[in-house]
Design a protein around this motif. Sequence first.
Motif, mmCIF file in Angstrom:
data_model
loop_
_atom_site.group_PDB
_atom_site.id
_atom_site.type_symbol
_atom_site.label_atom_id
_atom_site.label_comp_id
_atom_site.label_asym_id
_atom_site.label_seq_id
_atom_site.Cartn_x
_atom_site.Cartn_y
_atom_site.Cartn_z
ATOM 1 N N UNK A 27 62.988 147.662 11.786
ATOM 2 C CA UNK A 27 63.223 148.656 10.726
ATOM 3 C C UNK A 27 62.555 149.983 11.077
ATOM 4 N N UNK A 28 61.325 149.910 11.613
ATOM 5 C CA UNK A 28 60.627 151.150 11.951
ATOM 6 C C UNK A 28 61.333 151.856 13.117
ATOM 7 N N UNK A 29 61.767 151.070 14.107
ATOM 8 C CA UNK A 29 62.445 151.670 15.263
ATOM 9 C C UNK A 29 63.746 152.338 14.817
ATOM 10 N N UNK A 30 64.442 151.701 13.882
ATOM 11 C CA UNK A 30 65.685 152.290 13.376
ATOM 12 C C UNK A 30 65.379 153.609 12.667
ATOM 13 N N UNK A 31 64.257 153.645 11.930
ATOM 14 C CA UNK A 31 63.855 154.908 11.266
ATOM 15 C C UNK A 31 63.607 156.007 12.297
ATOM 16 N N UNK A 32 63.156 155.597 13.482
ATOM 17 C CA UNK A 32 62.919 156.580 14.541
ATOM 18 C C UNK A 32 64.215 156.971 15.251
ATOM 19 N N UNK A 33 65.318 156.386 14.817
ATOM 20 C CA UNK A 33 66.606 156.750 15.408
ATOM 21 C C UNK A 33 66.953 155.963 16.663
ATOM 22 N N UNK A 34 66.217 154.880 16.918
ATOM 23 C CA UNK A 34 66.520 154.066 18.108
ATOM 24 C C UNK A 34 67.618 153.058 17.780
ATOM 25 N N UNK A 35 68.414 152.690 18.783
ATOM 26 C CA UNK A 35 69.394 151.624 18.573
ATOM 27 C C UNK A 35 68.676 150.295 18.804
ATOM 28 N N UNK A 36 68.851 149.359 17.871
ATOM 29 C CA UNK A 36 68.051 148.135 17.875
ATOM 30 C C UNK A 36 68.924 146.896 17.759
ATOM 31 N N UNK A 37 68.670 145.900 18.633
ATOM 32 C CA UNK A 37 69.256 144.569 18.456
ATOM 33 C C UNK A 37 68.123 143.631 18.054
ATOM 34 N N UNK A 38 68.376 142.851 17.013
ATOM 35 C CA UNK A 38 67.376 141.914 16.507
ATOM 36 C C UNK A 38 67.976 140.520 16.629
ATOM 37 N N UNK A 39 67.345 139.695 17.469
ATOM 38 C CA UNK A 39 67.910 138.372 17.756
ATOM 39 C C UNK A 39 67.158 137.314 16.948
ATOM 40 N N UNK A 40 67.904 136.481 16.236
ATOM 41 C CA UNK A 40 67.257 135.457 15.400
ATOM 42 C C UNK A 40 68.105 134.187 15.402
ATOM 43 N N UNK A 41 67.432 133.043 15.650
ATOM 44 C CA UNK A 41 68.191 131.782 15.694
ATOM 45 C C UNK A 41 68.292 131.146 14.309
ATOM 46 N N UNK A 42 67.391 131.521 13.397
ATOM 47 C CA UNK A 42 67.442 130.945 12.043
ATOM 48 C C UNK A 42 67.718 132.074 11.046
ATOM 49 N N UNK A 43 66.728 132.411 10.219
ATOM 50 C CA UNK A 43 66.972 133.429 9.200
ATOM 51 C C UNK A 43 65.999 134.593 9.345
ATOM 52 N N UNK A 44 66.483 135.783 9.071
ATOM 53 C CA UNK A 44 65.604 136.956 9.058
ATOM 54 C C UNK A 44 64.481 136.687 8.043
ATOM 55 N N UNK A 45 63.261 136.996 8.457
ATOM 56 C CA UNK A 45 62.123 136.743 7.551
ATOM 57 C C UNK A 45 61.137 135.770 8.165
ATOM 58 N N UNK A 46 61.656 134.869 9.010
ATOM 59 C CA UNK A 46 60.790 133.992 9.791
ATOM 60 C C UNK A 46 59.927 133.044 8.972
#
Length: 458
Positions: A27-46
């Motif tokens: 989320x912070x990287x996206x605020x900085x304008x970076x393109x971000x891939x977030x990989x998760x095998x279960x659910x966001x939130x961990x």
Amino acid sequence: MPQNQPQTQQFDLVILGAGSGGYACALRAAQHGLSVALVEKAKVGGTCLHVGCIPTKALLHAAEVADTARMASRFGVEATLTGIDMPAVLDYKDKVVSRLYKGLSGLVFGAKVTLVEGEGRLEGQPGHTPAVVVGDQRLTGRSVVLATGSYAKSLPGLDIGGPVMTSTEVLALDHVPKRTVVLGGGVIGVELASVLASFGSTVTIVEALPRLVAGEDEASSAALARAFKKRKITVRTNARFSAAERTGDGVTVTLEGGETLDADVLVVAVGRGPVTDGLGFEEAGVELDRGFVVADRRLRTSLPGVYAVGDIVPGPQLAHRGFAHGLFVADDIAGRNPLPVQDLLIPKVTYSSPEIASVGLTEAAAREQHGDAVQTYQYDLGGNGKSQILGTQGFVKVVRVEGGPIVGMHMVGERMGEQVGEAMLLVGWEATPADVTPLLHAHPTQNEAIGEAMLALA
Ligand code: NAI
């Protein structure tokens, strides 16, 4: 394109794991304008959101409600605790989790982070752009952040299943066990012991070390042990687990020395291990030490461009640490030159009844560092109006360098976790008691106990 050749997508940042560390970073990287891939095998939130902090604290709140009903007559209120409806408790807990999950998923979606579902594996070699491979996708990033978190450990020969459970399975218990043995008197052990005792289970904690929550100040451990004794929670310290045997309707736990304990449920809370196995880290050139990722103060691993955050980095395994790591790395990648996260300044709360909250050095650690130039003061909550109204015992203990700053704060008592914010500022800002005394604490609050301790020291 030949078959089985992964499709390559390029991002500024690829994050492996969407727990507190991973999603904060995304989320912070996206605020900085970076393109971000977030990989998760279960659910966001961990772990924190789904099988850790949030659901456990929901159970602890239900436990507090049960205790309030049980002790209502003490306040002149007529109420009777007739039972614990575990399916309803689970429903309440699950609703809290799903509301937060919905909110978090919305944030990730709204930030235009590319969420990639599946199990990722690190690929890399020095001189090449690192990548994460997920199924038939290959995500390359100028930077990659490893944020794979931790798992509940067990002991050799102790298989999880049936009546033998970790903190994860306990969260789905649909009944209150009559007798519970909790193996491990660390943070998870005492929180779950506290919940189950409040729900009416007869609880025994087996702890190998001489005291509960051994990472805390000795005064906090002693106060918790006293409070647990009053609550009829049996605490067996200096007691080592030897074996567990499943019986018809439960489990028999054998301690070293031969003593046996019968229980309906055995909760295993002997620590959490880093999730780093089989994910390609070492093969890619990321140095590990006993399974943890070796990272420097700026969370850089041994493989250029690859960072590590959260529970896989040695140090306190706390959600807010992982979260802060995630923000730090995103800011660092964006060139904002942030200050590294300091483990010593991270506030800790154990949400048992009573709660334990702390930040900074214990008295013993302060004496190791500063010798005799250490002054402590322990303010008893017996003198605090709000604590008396609530009917809680406990204290605020301040550890300071003689004539100098406050280096540690340790608190015990119902709701005292809420006081850790001020404690964190005092230690973090290296305040002296005299800095604090001109400032007022509202009356009647438990917060005043901190003010009283400062007055006494100044
Ligand atoms: P822990 O390391 O805090 O405690 C494990 C305990 O098990 C230790 O006291 C250890 O001496 C004992 N133990 C190990 N082997 C044993 C044996 N064979 N026989 C008897 N006792 C044995 O780990 P825990 O409680 O599982 O928590 C894991 C991590 O999660 C911790 O770092 C904790 O800080 C974090 N956490 C934090 C929470 C919070 O901040 N409220 C809540 C839950 C977890």
